[in-house]
Design an enzyme around this catalytic site. Structure first.
Site, PDB file in Angstrom:
ATOM      1  N   HIS A 144      -7.626  -4.290  -3.404  1.00  0.00           N
ATOM      2  CA  HIS A 144      -6.521  -3.694  -2.668  1.00  0.00           C
ATOM      3  C   HIS A 144      -6.272  -4.460  -1.373  1.00  0.00           C
ATOM      4  O   HIS A 144      -7.196  -4.907  -0.715  1.00  0.00           O
ATOM      5  CB  HIS A 144      -6.861  -2.233  -2.338  1.00  0.00           C
ATOM      6  CG  HIS A 144      -5.756  -1.479  -1.676  1.00  0.00           C
ATOM      7  ND1 HIS A 144      -4.715  -0.931  -2.374  1.00  0.00           N
ATOM      8  CD2 HIS A 144      -5.540  -1.200  -0.366  1.00  0.00           C
ATOM      9  CE1 HIS A 144      -3.882  -0.324  -1.528  1.00  0.00           C
ATOM     10  NE2 HIS A 144      -4.373  -0.477  -0.310  1.00  0.00           N
ATOM     11  N   CYS A 170       0.851  -1.188   0.000  1.00  0.00           N
ATOM     12  CA  CYS A 170       0.000   0.000   0.000  1.00  0.00           C
ATOM     13  C   CYS A 170       0.895   1.249   0.000  1.00  0.00           C
ATOM     14  O   CYS A 170       1.705   1.436  -0.907  1.00  0.00           O
ATOM     15  CB  CYS A 170      -0.956  -0.049   1.190  1.00  0.00           C
ATOM     16  SG  CYS A 170      -2.139   1.319   1.314  1.00  0.00           S
ATOM     17  N   ASP A 177      -8.949  -1.581  -7.512  1.00  0.00           N
ATOM     18  CA  ASP A 177      -8.220  -0.761  -6.545  1.00  0.00           C
ATOM     19  C   ASP A 177      -8.499   0.711  -6.819  1.00  0.00           C
ATOM     20  O   ASP A 177      -8.025   1.273  -7.812  1.00  0.00           O
ATOM     21  CB  ASP A 177      -6.716  -1.053  -6.647  1.00  0.00           C
ATOM     22  CG  ASP A 177      -5.933  -0.533  -5.453  1.00  0.00           C
ATOM     23  OD1 ASP A 177      -6.363   0.474  -4.858  1.00  0.00           O
ATOM     24  OD2 ASP A 177      -4.906  -1.134  -5.119  1.00  0.00           O
TER      25      ASP A 177
END
Length: 231
Positions: A197, A115, A165
């Site tokens: 995600h 991330c 995402d």
């Protein structure tokens, strides 16, 4: 498998989570946190890297601050308030500390980020091309106005992105891959079909963790790092 440690560099005191293989040595990998902070999930990923034969160090970029997995607003605030120059200094200090450990072997260091940490792994590779020789970013990557000087990157990059995402769009990922390849960089991104995600996250905070996909990707990622860094 790991422990919290303190280290210094560039006039700062930093801390992080260090995990070492049972063998006592291995190639070094910096692990860069998600927006939650240095949480249980990032420590677990460092432990998994140690189990795969790496000495893994995850710097605490929030300096003790942490957002719970149901505190997305706080996580977003912590991320937005993280000074990029301090994050870069902390990661660079972690590189120097990891590189200086007797337990760290191999040729150069790797970085694995998730991330926010995926995005920061590109910044670290550009900032420390002298040491970072392999990068495995998950989900995150630089896009928009704030980007590093990609021409400085010497690391080979194996990126893993999600098709679904909203934080890091797959189209932007493929555009970045083409940009890096045009610069002559050794880079390959995979956008995983159907994945959301944070599909690798042990904590499954977003409900998108995909164990089958993890089981397929993890051997690829660790083999890539061993290939680039040694055993």
């Amino acid at each position: 498998m790991g422990e919290m440690i303190e280290f210094s560099g560039e006039g700062l005191d930093a801390r992080g989570y260090l995990a070492t293989p049972e063998s006592g040595s291995g190639p070094g990998v910096i692990v860069v946190q998600e927006w939650w902070g240095l949480d249980s999930g990032i420590k677990e990923m460092a432990d998994r890297l140690a189990a795969a034969g790496f000495v893994a160090l995850a710097p605490d970029l929030y300096h003790g601050e942490l957002a719970a997995h149901d505190e997305m607003d706080k996580a977003g605030q912590l991320m937005s308030e993280l000074p990029p120059d301090r994050a870069t200094r902390d990661m660079s200090a972690a590189v120097d500390h990891l590189d200086g450990l007797e337990s760290t072997t191999g040729s150069g260091l790797g970085v694995m980020g998730f991330c926010m940490g995926g995005m920061l792994s590109f910044l670290l590779a550009a900032d420390r091309p002298d040491k970072i020789k392999a990068a495995v970013p998950f989900y995150g990557f630089p896009h928009g106005d704030s980007q590093p000087d990609f021409s400085k990157i010497e690391a080979s990059i194996q990126g893993h992105m999600a098709e679904n995402d909203d934080f890091f769009p797959p189209g932007a990922a493929m555009h970045l891959e083409a940009e890096l390849q045009a610069l002559g960089k050794d880079v390959s991104f995979t956008v995983h079909a159907g994945a959301g995600h944070a599909f690798m996250a042990p904590h499954n905070a977003l409900g998108t963790q995909d164990q089958e996909l993890y089981d397929a990707i993890w051997p690829q990622a660790t083999a890539f790092l061993h290939d680039k860094l040694g055993t």
